[in-house]
Motif scaffolding. Structure first.
Motif, PDB file in Angstrom:
ATOM      1  N   ARG A   1       0.848  -1.186   0.000  1.00 24.58           N
ATOM      2  CA  ARG A   1       0.000   0.000   0.000  1.00 24.58           C
ATOM      3  C   ARG A   1       0.884   1.237   0.000  1.00 24.58           C
ATOM      4  O   ARG A   1       2.070   1.161   0.267  1.00 24.58           O
ATOM      5  CB  ARG A   1      -0.942   0.023   1.192  1.00 24.58           C
ATOM      6  N   ASN A   2       0.293   2.365  -0.281  1.00 25.31           N
ATOM      7  CA  ASN A   2       1.013   3.622  -0.292  1.00 25.31           C
ATOM      8  C   ASN A   2       1.071   4.151   1.142  1.00 25.31           C
ATOM      9  O   ASN A   2       0.041   4.455   1.727  1.00 25.31           O
ATOM     10  CB  ASN A   2       0.287   4.611  -1.203  1.00 25.31           C
ATOM     11  N   PRO A   3       2.263   4.259   1.716  1.00 24.40           N
ATOM     12  CA  PRO A   3       2.325   4.691   3.117  1.00 24.40           C
ATOM     13  C   PRO A   3       1.962   6.167   3.279  1.00 24.40           C
ATOM     14  O   PRO A   3       2.326   7.014   2.482  1.00 24.40           O
ATOM     15  CB  PRO A   3       3.787   4.456   3.492  1.00 24.40           C
ATOM     16  N   VAL A   4       1.210   6.448   4.345  1.00 26.94           N
ATOM     17  CA  VAL A   4       0.803   7.808   4.657  1.00 26.94           C
ATOM     18  C   VAL A   4       1.364   8.140   6.033  1.00 26.94           C
ATOM     19  O   VAL A   4       1.139   7.404   6.987  1.00 26.94           O
ATOM     20  CB  VAL A   4      -0.733   7.942   4.668  1.00 26.94           C
ATOM     21  N   ASP A   5       2.089   9.230   6.123  1.00 30.17           N
ATOM     22  CA  ASP A   5       2.657   9.647   7.401  1.00 30.17           C
ATOM     23  C   ASP A   5       1.651  10.554   8.098  1.00 30.17           C
ATOM     24  O   ASP A   5       1.662  11.771   7.912  1.00 30.17           O
ATOM     25  CB  ASP A   5       3.987  10.365   7.178  1.00 30.17           C
ATOM     26  N   TRP A   6       0.767   9.951   8.894  1.00 31.02           N
ATOM     27  CA  TRP A   6      -0.292  10.700   9.559  1.00 31.02           C
ATOM     28  C   TRP A   6       0.264  11.684  10.569  1.00 31.02           C
ATOM     29  O   TRP A   6      -0.335  12.722  10.823  1.00 31.02           O
ATOM     30  CB  TRP A   6      -1.286   9.746  10.222  1.00 31.02           C
ATOM     31  N   TYR A   7       1.420  11.383  11.160  1.00 36.60           N
ATOM     32  CA  TYR A   7       2.019  12.294  12.135  1.00 36.60           C
ATOM     33  C   TYR A   7       2.344  13.640  11.480  1.00 36.60           C
ATOM     34  O   TYR A   7       2.048  14.688  12.043  1.00 36.60           O
ATOM     35  CB  TYR A   7       3.280  11.670  12.738  1.00 36.60           C
ATOM     36  N   LYS A   8       2.923  13.608  10.285  1.00 37.57           N
ATOM     37  CA  LYS A   8       3.249  14.853   9.583  1.00 37.57           C
ATOM     38  C   LYS A   8       1.986  15.617   9.191  1.00 37.57           C
ATOM     39  O   LYS A   8       1.945  16.839   9.262  1.00 37.57           O
ATOM     40  CB  LYS A   8       4.082  14.573   8.340  1.00 37.57           C
ATOM     41  N   ILE A   9       0.960  14.903   8.763  1.00 37.44           N
ATOM     42  CA  ILE A   9      -0.282  15.557   8.357  1.00 37.44           C
ATOM     43  C   ILE A   9      -0.940  16.238   9.549  1.00 37.44           C
ATOM     44  O   ILE A   9      -1.343  17.403   9.479  1.00 37.44           O
ATOM     45  CB  ILE A   9      -1.238  14.538   7.703  1.00 37.44           C
ATOM     46  N   ILE A  10      -1.037  15.527  10.677  1.00 36.43           N
ATOM     47  CA  ILE A  10      -1.660  16.101  11.876  1.00 36.43           C
ATOM     48  C   ILE A  10      -0.838  17.262  12.417  1.00 36.43           C
ATOM     49  O   ILE A  10      -1.382  18.290  12.831  1.00 36.43           O
ATOM     50  CB  ILE A  10      -1.869  14.998  12.938  1.00 36.43           C
TER      51      ILE A  10
END
Length: 65
Positions: free
Chosen positions: A30-39
């Protein structure tokens, strides 16, 4: 990936045999999403907006308007 291109427009894209084999061997890919950076980015933007609003309100209160 193999693509058919007409000048700068992509017409069709399909996975090559190597890509298809890779996907078959890695079904959980899957395409990894860095939720920490987004938040963190959203929190910084909201903090900047709140700070600017507080400065405008404070300056207007000192000015006497």
């Amino acid at each position: 990936m193999e693509a058919q291109i007409n000048y700068n427009e992509i017409i069709d894209v399909k996975a090559s045999y190597i890509g298809t084999a890779y996907y078959a061997e890695n079904p959980t890919l899957r395409n990894p999403v860095d939720w920490y950076k987004i938040i963190t980015s959203i929190a910084l933007i909201l903090t900047a907006i709140a700070t600017a609003a507080a400065l405008f309100i404070g300056c207007n209160a000192l000015k006497g308007n």
